[in-house]
Each structure stands twice: as structure tokens, then as C-alpha cells.
Design a protein around this motif. Structure first.
Motif, PDB file in Angstrom:
ATOM      1  N   VAL A  53      40.314   6.170 -15.061  1.00 28.39           N
ATOM      2  CA  VAL A  53      40.117   4.794 -15.548  1.00 28.39           C
ATOM      3  C   VAL A  53      41.442   4.230 -16.045  1.00 28.39           C
ATOM      4  O   VAL A  53      41.786   3.069 -15.780  1.00 28.39           O
ATOM      5  N   ALA A  54      42.206   5.044 -16.757  1.00 28.45           N
ATOM      6  CA  ALA A  54      43.510   4.595 -17.246  1.00 28.45           C
ATOM      7  C   ALA A  54      44.445   4.297 -16.084  1.00 28.45           C
ATOM      8  O   ALA A  54      45.191   3.311 -16.108  1.00 28.45           O
ATOM      9  N   ALA A  55      44.420   5.137 -15.049  1.00 27.59           N
ATOM     10  CA  ALA A  55      45.268   4.899 -13.877  1.00 27.59           C
ATOM     11  C   ALA A  55      44.901   3.584 -13.195  1.00 27.59           C
ATOM     12  O   ALA A  55      45.777   2.819 -12.782  1.00 27.59           O
ATOM     13  N   ALA A  56      43.593   3.302 -13.095  1.00 25.89           N
ATOM     14  CA  ALA A  56      43.150   2.047 -12.482  1.00 25.89           C
ATOM     15  C   ALA A  56      43.582   0.848 -13.322  1.00 25.89           C
ATOM     16  O   ALA A  56      43.972  -0.194 -12.782  1.00 25.89           O
ATOM     17  N   ARG A  57      43.542   0.984 -14.636  1.00 22.10           N
ATOM     18  CA  ARG A  57      43.974  -0.111 -15.517  1.00 22.10           C
ATOM     19  C   ARG A  57      45.471  -0.370 -15.358  1.00 22.10           C
ATOM     20  O   ARG A  57      45.910  -1.525 -15.297  1.00 22.10           O
TER      21      ARG A  57
END
Length: 224
Positions: A53-57
Motif C-alpha cells: 500500500v505504501a509503495a502504491a501511494r
């Protein structure tokens, strides 16, 4: 016993082929530390975020590529003590690969040739090392997996696929030998039954990626 406080970040190595060169997405830092130096798109992980999720953000907020489909895989974790002058920071890095990626919507983000970035000294943190490891991962995966097709459009010619190998590996390849190897690899390429003349010259057969997960036999890099 007190528990050490360690910050966690996600940093992205995003690679594509632009103008016949292997390029990486870079962020020009406008604040200290390393003001005016290039860095990889990245950011601190929030307390309620999982790593993907952090990578997508970060793809959205820093890379400016939220609506672009990119193959992402975890690359490595970097955590030696002095990699960030502000505090102890551990970075979980991701490698992203896709063909013909557009310009970012962020003004600070630009595509730069990998060979130029690796030759420069003015990089932030340890991002040149991370980039070097990401490029080597991509080069190695081209030997044993059908990852090269991630740099190609959905339908491509053998010549277009060969050019991807040449750009990523940084070496010319014999066209006939390459054609024999890729068409002989089990379930690597599937003929579409159509041809194209976009390479120039005689019509060339179009292929799409097959169902292979590992290449057999592998596409080994030429020895130096």
C-alpha cells in the motif's frame, strides 16, 4: 531496555525504455539533506500502511504514475546505520518495469538514462547503490524469466524483443541466434497469426507473451 526508534521508508526503482535507452524515474530533491541531488521516488511508511500500500501511494504522490500499470516486485532492504544523516532509516525497495512509460505529472520527477545516473556522484543517500542493484536484478531476471516482455507492447516482434535485451544488457546480440533461442524457449512466445511492417522491410510476425514463468532453456547473457 529501551526499544530503538527506526524509521521505515519505501523507495522505488522504476525502469522503462525511452528513446532506445534504459531509463529510471528520478526525483530532484528541493530540501535538505541532499538539496539539488537526484534521488529515487520514495517516502516514509505510515503506521497504518502495509508495504504494498505504501509503495502504491509513493507511485501516486512522488512518481506521479498512479494510473499506469507497472509490474512491481520487492527488490531488497537497505538498513546500514549511516545511510541517512537525519536518523536511522531502513528502506524497503521495489523494482518496477513497464514499456513506454509517460512523463510524470510531478514537475520534480524526470526520466534519466541509467548509465548517466550510475556515472554521477551527486545522488541522495545510497540511491545510486539501490539503482545499481535494481538494474542488475532486471538484467538477471531477463536471463531466466519472460520479464523482457514487460518492456514490450502486448503484441511485439522478435526484433523489438531483441532490442529490449540489448538495451537492458547493454550489448548487441546476433539476430539469428536470438530468434532461435526465444522461439525455442518453452511457452515464452505465442504467435498471434498476424504480421507488421513497423520494423521496416519485410513483414515480421507478431507475438505475445506466453504462459512461461521460467525460461527453459534460459537466455544467458553473453560473457564479457
Amino acid at each position: 531496555m529501551s526499544v530503538p526508534r527506526v524509521a521505515l521508508t519505501v523507495d522505488l526503482v522504476i525502469l522503462t525504455v525511452r528513446e532506445q535507452r534504459l531509463c529510471a524515474l528520478t526525483w530532484m530533491r528541493d530540501s535538505e539533506p541532499y538539496r539539488g541531488c537526484w534521488s529515487l521516488p520514495g517516502g516514509f511508511i505510515q503506521l497504518d500502511e502495509d508495504l504494498p500500500v505504501a509503495a502504491a501511494r509513493v507511485m501516486d504522490e512522488k512518481a506521479g504514475l498512479a494510473d499506469v500499470r507497472i509490474h512491481l516486485e520487492q527488490l531488497a532492504t537497505f538498513g546500514y546505520p549511516d545511510r541517512d544523516p537525519r536518523q536511522r532509516v531502513v528502506s524497503v525497495t521495489y523494482l518496477g518495469l513497464a514499456p513506454n512509460l509517460p512523463a510524470s505529472s510531478r514537475a520534480q520527477v524526470t526520466w534519466k538514462p541509467v548509465d548517466v545516473l550510475l556515472a554521477r556522484e551527486e545522488n541522495a543517500f545510497d540511491h545510486r547503490r539501490i539503482l545499481r542493484d535494481g538494474v542488475e536484478r532486471a538484467r538477471s531476471k531477463l536471463e531466466y524469466t519472460p520479464l523482457a516482455a514487460a518492456f514490450c507492447p502486448p503484441e511485439f516482434t522478435v526484433a523489438e524483443l531483441r532490442r529490449v535485451y540489448e538495451i537492458v544488457w547493454g550489448t548487441p546480440l546476433d539476430p539469428r541466434n536470438f530468434h532461435r533461442k526465444v522461439t525455442g524457449a518453452d511457452r515464452f512466445l505465442v504467435p498471434t497469426g498476424t504480421t507488421t511492417t513497423r520494423d521496416g522491410g519485410r513483414p515480421a510476425r507478431l507475438f505475445r507473451r506466453g504462459g512461461a514463468v521460467q525460461l527453459h532453456p534460459p537466455m544467458l547473457r553473453p560473457s564479457a
